[in-house]
Design a protein around this motif. Sequence first.
Motif, PDB file in Angstrom:
ATOM      1  N   SER A  70       0.858  -1.192   0.000  1.00  0.00           N
ATOM      2  CA  SER A  70       0.000   0.000   0.000  1.00  0.00           C
ATOM      3  C   SER A  70       0.888   1.234   0.000  1.00  0.00           C
ATOM      4  O   SER A  70       1.907   1.283   0.696  1.00  0.00           O
ATOM      5  N   VAL A  71       0.514   2.217  -0.819  1.00  0.00           N
ATOM      6  CA  VAL A  71       1.318   3.422  -1.045  1.00  0.00           C
ATOM      7  C   VAL A  71       0.582   4.616  -0.440  1.00  0.00           C
ATOM      8  O   VAL A  71      -0.457   5.045  -0.948  1.00  0.00           O
ATOM      9  N   HIS A  78       3.807   9.046  -6.033  1.00  0.00           N
ATOM     10  CA  HIS A  78       3.178   7.731  -6.224  1.00  0.00           C
ATOM     11  C   HIS A  78       3.735   6.941  -7.403  1.00  0.00           C
ATOM     12  O   HIS A  78       3.936   5.719  -7.306  1.00  0.00           O
ATOM     13  N   THR A  79       3.979   7.621  -8.526  1.00  0.00           N
ATOM     14  CA  THR A  79       4.260   6.914  -9.784  1.00  0.00           C
ATOM     15  C   THR A  79       5.409   5.909  -9.707  1.00  0.00           C
ATOM     16  O   THR A  79       5.220   4.730 -10.037  1.00  0.00           O
ATOM     17  N   VAL A  82       4.438   2.877  -7.368  1.00  0.00           N
ATOM     18  CA  VAL A  82       3.380   2.018  -7.917  1.00  0.00           C
ATOM     19  C   VAL A  82       3.915   1.203  -9.086  1.00  0.00           C
ATOM     20  O   VAL A  82       3.655  -0.006  -9.200  1.00  0.00           O
ATOM     21  N   LEU A  86       4.039  -2.904  -9.298  1.00  0.00           N
ATOM     22  CA  LEU A  86       3.322  -3.626 -10.354  1.00  0.00           C
ATOM     23  C   LEU A  86       4.278  -4.485 -11.183  1.00  0.00           C
ATOM     24  O   LEU A  86       3.955  -5.619 -11.554  1.00  0.00           O
ATOM     25  N   VAL A  92      -1.362  -3.830  -5.415  1.00  0.00           N
ATOM     26  CA  VAL A  92      -1.059  -2.466  -4.973  1.00  0.00           C
ATOM     27  C   VAL A  92      -2.331  -1.699  -4.609  1.00  0.00           C
ATOM     28  O   VAL A  92      -3.291  -1.670  -5.382  1.00  0.00           O
ATOM     29  N   SER A  94      -3.074   2.192  -3.831  1.00  0.00           N
ATOM     30  CA  SER A  94      -2.435   3.511  -3.884  1.00  0.00           C
ATOM     31  C   SER A  94      -3.390   4.583  -3.394  1.00  0.00           C
ATOM     32  O   SER A  94      -4.573   4.594  -3.752  1.00  0.00           O
ATOM     33  N   LEU A  98      -3.783   8.947  -8.448  1.00  0.00           N
ATOM     34  CA  LEU A  98      -2.922   7.895  -8.977  1.00  0.00           C
ATOM     35  C   LEU A  98      -1.593   8.477  -9.434  1.00  0.00           C
ATOM     36  O   LEU A  98      -0.529   7.915  -9.182  1.00  0.00           O
ATOM     37  N   ILE A 108       1.085   3.943 -15.665  1.00  0.00           N
ATOM     38  CA  ILE A 108       0.650   3.061 -14.584  1.00  0.00           C
ATOM     39  C   ILE A 108      -0.483   2.150 -15.053  1.00  0.00           C
ATOM     40  O   ILE A 108      -0.493   0.951 -14.751  1.00  0.00           O
ATOM     41  N   ALA A 112      -0.450  -1.828 -14.987  1.00  0.00           N
ATOM     42  CA  ALA A 112      -1.466  -2.578 -14.249  1.00  0.00           C
ATOM     43  C   ALA A 112      -2.089  -3.657 -15.128  1.00  0.00           C
ATOM     44  O   ALA A 112      -2.393  -4.761 -14.658  1.00  0.00           O
ATOM     45  N   LEU A 119      -4.421  -3.485  -8.939  1.00  0.00           N
ATOM     46  CA  LEU A 119      -4.185  -2.104  -8.514  1.00  0.00           C
ATOM     47  C   LEU A 119      -5.511  -1.459  -8.151  1.00  0.00           C
ATOM     48  O   LEU A 119      -6.425  -1.406  -8.973  1.00  0.00           O
TER      49      LEU A 119
END
Length: 341
Positions: A70-71, A78-79, A82, A86, A92, A94, A98, A108, A112, A119
Amino acid sequence: MSKLRIGVIGAGLWGNNHAHTFNVLPETELVGVCDLDEGRALKMKESFGAAEAFTDYNKLIASDRIDAVSVATPDFTHTPIVLAALKADKHVLSEKPLATTVKEAEEIAEAAAKSKGKLMIDFHNRVNPILAQVRDMIQDGQIGLAKHGTARLSNTTFVPFEMLSWAAKSSALWFLGSHLVDVLRFILEDEVTRVYAVARSGTLAAGGVDTKDFHASILEFSKGTVVTMENSWILSRDNPSLVDFKIEFVGEKGQIQADPTHSGGLRRIVDGGMRFNDYIGMTPTGATRIGGFVQESIARFVDSVVRDVPLLADANDGLANTKVLAAIEESVASGKPQTIG
């Protein structure tokens, strides 16, 4: 049955919500926690009984003891996290948004689609009981077609000046508007096709936080609904709550008004005036249960991974959200309406 082994990245306020939820749910085991600040990581480890603490998210993701990540880091970080998770085929969760550019959100979404992991974006207001009822009313046709509406999600100056050390790298639009755009898409079951927005600066910059004071936006949806949206970080600290959250829709046959700001049944009168305490989002429970929609949203991620139920919000929801926010920024910069393809 083996438990889903979780790693939480980000040891701030929201990361602690994640850690608490994973520590309580019977289907999960909190294995690792991570924060750039080693002290915060170690404190979270001790508070929730995690096996390991990391300062490098790549090491946490690489651990074969962790199934899902978990982010809960700042918006603009985030990028890379994540994407790394992935690509390692981890599940994930987030926090929103996003990503803060369309290009990153698209990258992303592509990752995913290729990953063995799921995700989910933590748009927790989708399980806010007030807003879930608004959605049902709209979709049941109780006011007919929603013709126009207003939506406000704003904060007092406490948030950019004191709560968020990284406020200058974000704005009320990205921090709050990401929630509000998703809520509107969710309630209306529709997509934004065009935006027009203005923003102003000065108050926050004068206080040392160089970001926009507020964004005021007009959102046009494909079915015809027009919503005026406000996201501000300069509300007075004399407000009874640091959040001001209101939504209204005017339809062909009636109106719906929602005030999810606070739980009005519990009020305190103190030196600073009237204050409200939340008893919807964060609800006390027994040692083996969670309570409130904020934690319920995190639990929905576990449901999706463990029971294969639909995600509360997926990569496409995150991408659509980022496209709207980016279009609002472009409209502010150009002074012209922006069409969203």
